[in-house]
Write a protein that holds these residues in place. Structure first.
Motif, PDB file in Angstrom:
ATOM      1  N   THR A 149     -51.058  28.040 130.340  1.00 46.24           N
ATOM      2  CA  THR A 149     -52.615  27.745 132.055  1.00 46.24           C
ATOM      3  C   THR A 149     -51.202  27.149 133.120  1.00 46.24           C
ATOM      4  O   THR A 149     -50.307  26.394 132.570  1.00 46.24           O
ATOM      5  N   PHE A 150     -51.569  27.120 133.860  1.00 51.43           N
ATOM      6  CA  PHE A 150     -50.938  26.680 135.194  1.00 51.43           C
ATOM      7  C   PHE A 150     -51.480  26.236 135.970  1.00 51.43           C
ATOM      8  O   PHE A 150     -52.297  26.013 136.978  1.00 51.43           O
ATOM      9  N   THR A 151     -50.771  24.850 136.776  1.00 47.28           N
ATOM     10  CA  THR A 151     -51.367  23.601 137.561  1.00 47.28           C
ATOM     11  C   THR A 151     -50.264  23.370 138.114  1.00 47.28           C
ATOM     12  O   THR A 151     -49.028  23.207 137.833  1.00 47.28           O
ATOM     13  N   LYS A 152     -50.688  23.736 139.708  1.00 44.87           N
ATOM     14  CA  LYS A 152     -48.932  23.359 140.892  1.00 44.87           C
ATOM     15  C   LYS A 152     -49.249  21.617 140.385  1.00 44.87           C
ATOM     16  O   LYS A 152     -50.017  21.505 140.672  1.00 44.87           O
ATOM     17  N   GLY A 153     -47.832  21.668 140.200  1.00 41.34           N
ATOM     18  CA  GLY A 153     -47.430  20.075 140.280  1.00 41.34           C
ATOM     19  C   GLY A 153     -46.720  19.900 138.679  1.00 41.34           C
ATOM     20  O   GLY A 153     -46.915  18.764 139.038  1.00 41.34           O
ATOM     21  N   ARG A 154     -47.251  20.571 138.197  1.00 39.24           N
ATOM     22  CA  ARG A 154     -47.541  20.059 136.465  1.00 39.24           C
ATOM     23  C   ARG A 154     -46.079  21.152 135.692  1.00 39.24           C
ATOM     24  O   ARG A 154     -46.580  21.682 135.666  1.00 39.24           O
ATOM     25  N   GLU A 155     -45.280  20.655 135.111  1.00 34.97           N
ATOM     26  CA  GLU A 155     -44.049  21.033 135.459  1.00 34.97           C
ATOM     27  C   GLU A 155     -44.871  21.753 133.473  1.00 34.97           C
ATOM     28  O   GLU A 155     -44.589  21.534 132.715  1.00 34.97           O
ATOM     29  N   ILE A 156     -43.990  22.483 133.256  1.00 35.84           N
ATOM     30  CA  ILE A 156     -44.262  23.767 132.284  1.00 35.84           C
ATOM     31  C   ILE A 156     -42.649  24.622 131.774  1.00 35.84           C
ATOM     32  O   ILE A 156     -41.664  24.376 132.564  1.00 35.84           O
TER      33      ILE A 156
END
Length: 258
Positions: A117-124
């Motif tokens: 799951t990807f959300t802008k501004g949250r590092e992966i």
């Protein structure tokens, strides 16, 4: 092996994938977006990429073109894109089949699906992200595999029909779980209670489920057959018939499988 890559898309997946590709030593040559400002903003997070708002890539130096787009947009963009000879066109969707790229101008096609799951501004941390890959051409498959392995230690060859099943499972595990937490937030907020009280429970529940297996980890009134508590909860939720019905259906399913 390092690749020159064009990224088509400016959403959550593209915004994480483009910098990760450059961090892995590849070169992002262009970023395409219907909104050129969004494409330019994503270009700022990589080194030499140029923003692009048209689909004529005939003069591009890229070898691999990644469609990091919404599922609904993949088919149209694949049909309209103009690619250099011998190029590879891949998409990052969990549900769209490989065959959707068959009508494109690409010489070779494939899948590069990051299961996260990807959300802008949250590092992966991409090293821990499973990548599901597919191609009908073995040489292309090996290139996609090398690209995926440059990003992650977990790379799996998964056919389209199995990738669809995996994506459905992922929706239950991630999206639905998140929605249940949102409903919990609303219930707590409605009573003026602090949601922080539930966080240790949520963390332990997820951890225990992954460690023991979900069936063994299941607790609560439904698995105990505590119908008085179930009825009390259902009556409490009568202020929202839809949420009450969700509670009833899930509780009944827990009873049925246990």
């Amino acid at each position: 092996m390092k690749f020159k890559i064009a990224v088509l898309g400016t959403g959550n997946v593209a915004s994480h994938l483009a910098p990760a590709l450059e961090n892995a030593g590849h070169t992002v040559t262009e970023v395409y977006g219907r909104n050129i400002a969004a494409a330019a903003k994503l270009c700022d997070s990589v080194y030499v990429a140029e923003p692009k708002e048209d689909l004529d890539f005939s003069d591009s130096q890229a070898e691999i073109f990644i469609l990091a787009l919404s599922d609904a947009a993949i088919s149209n963009v694949a049909d309209e894109i103009i690619l250099p000879e011998e190029s590879i066109l891949v998409h990052t969707s969990g549900t769209v089949p490989l065959s959707i790229l068959g009508y494109s101008s690409a010489a070779y096609t494939g899948i590069l699906y990051p299961l996260q799951t990807f959300t802008k501004g949250r590092e992966i941390d991409f090293e821990d992200v499973p990548f599901l890959i597919e191609s009908e051409d073995q040489e292309t498959l090996q290139k996609i595999k090398k690209l995926a392995k440059s990003l992650s230690n977990q790379v799996y060859l998964v056919k389209s029909k199995d990738r669809l099943a995996l994506h459905v499972a992922a929706v239950f595990a991630s999206n639905f779980t998140n929605h249940m937490i949102r409903l919990s937030e609303e219930i707590m907020g409605r009573q003026g209670l602090d949601f922080e009280m539930l966080k240790p429970l949520i963390i332990e529940s997820i951890s225990k489920s992954l460690q023991l297996g979900a069936k063994k980890a299941q607790t609560g009134p439904a698995v105990r057959g505590d119908y008085d508590t179930l009825d009390s909860h259902y009556q409490f939720l009568s202020y929202n018939e839809q949420v009450a019905e969700i509670y009833k259906l899930i509780s009944q399913d827990i009873i049925d499988v246990n």
